[in-house]
Design a protein around this motif. Structure first.
Motif, PDB file in Angstrom:
ATOM      1  N   THR A   1      -3.295   8.442  -8.919  1.00 42.15           N
ATOM      2  CA  THR A   1      -3.652   8.452 -10.333  1.00 42.15           C
ATOM      3  C   THR A   1      -4.619   7.292 -10.587  1.00 42.15           C
ATOM      4  N   PRO A   2      -5.282   7.264 -11.726  1.00 45.57           N
ATOM      5  CA  PRO A   2      -6.155   6.124 -12.032  1.00 45.57           C
ATOM      6  C   PRO A   2      -5.407   4.785 -12.002  1.00 45.57           C
ATOM      7  N   GLN A   3      -4.181   4.776 -12.462  1.00 47.09           N
ATOM      8  CA  GLN A   3      -3.376   3.551 -12.391  1.00 47.09           C
ATOM      9  C   GLN A   3      -3.091   3.170 -10.944  1.00 47.09           C
TER      10      GLN A   3
ATOM     11  N   VAL B   1      -6.390  -1.472  -5.669  1.00 41.98           N
ATOM     12  CA  VAL B   1      -7.412  -2.531  -5.677  1.00 41.98           C
ATOM     13  C   VAL B   1      -6.749  -3.892  -5.875  1.00 41.98           C
ATOM     14  N   GLY B   2      -5.732  -3.949  -6.726  1.00 40.61           N
ATOM     15  CA  GLY B   2      -4.985  -5.192  -6.923  1.00 40.61           C
ATOM     16  C   GLY B   2      -4.274  -5.643  -5.654  1.00 40.61           C
TER      17      GLY B   2
ATOM     18  N   TYR C   1       2.409   6.017  -7.311  1.00 41.27           N
ATOM     19  CA  TYR C   1       1.334   6.502  -8.176  1.00 41.27           C
ATOM     20  C   TYR C   1       0.637   7.750  -7.629  1.00 41.27           C
TER      21      TYR C   1
ATOM     22  N   THR D   1       0.824  -1.203   0.000  1.00 43.20           N
ATOM     23  CA  THR D   1       0.000   0.000   0.000  1.00 43.20           C
ATOM     24  C   THR D   1       0.864   1.261   0.000  1.00 43.20           C
TER      25      THR D   1
ATOM     26  N   GLY E   1      -5.059   3.773  -8.404  1.00 40.11           N
ATOM     27  CA  GLY E   1      -6.283   3.189  -7.866  1.00 40.11           C
ATOM     28  C   GLY E   1      -6.417   1.730  -8.253  1.00 40.11           C
ATOM     29  N   THR E   2      -6.097   1.439  -9.506  1.00 37.05           N
ATOM     30  CA  THR E   2      -6.137   0.053  -9.961  1.00 37.05           C
ATOM     31  C   THR E   2      -5.111  -0.799  -9.215  1.00 37.05           C
ATOM     32  N   ALA E   3      -3.920  -0.260  -9.029  1.00 42.13           N
ATOM     33  CA  ALA E   3      -2.873  -0.984  -8.306  1.00 42.13           C
ATOM     34  C   ALA E   3      -3.269  -1.212  -6.850  1.00 42.13           C
TER      35      ALA E   3
END
Length: 69
Positions: free
Chosen positions: A39-41, A47-48, A32, A25, A43-45
């Motif tokens: 960034t949007p990336q 969630v991953g 990011y 985290t 947020g995806t990271a």
């Protein structure tokens, strides 16, 4: 007071998973971040990282359940 071996193993595995999740985290947040947010990336990271933590804890729980202490 004697602590059972099973309880110690559960605490150690949980602590390792938690430290790894917090590290992931922090890494995502520092890598990011832009203008005080993710960034949007990122947020995806994030969630991953959460999904990976859930899968790791599930696997650890199944493994611990099958052990003969």
């Amino acid at each position: 007071m004697e602590i059972e071996r099973e309880a110690i193993v559960q605490v150690v595995i949980s602590a390792i998973a938690l430290v790894t999740f917090v590290g992931a985290t922090v890494y995502v947040a520092s890598t990011y971040s832009a203008n005080g947010g993710l960034t949007p990336q990122g947020g995806t990271a994030l969630v991953g990282a959460i999904g990976l933590f859930v899968v790791v804890m599930l696997g650890a729980g199944i493994w611990l359940e099958r052990q003969q202490f």
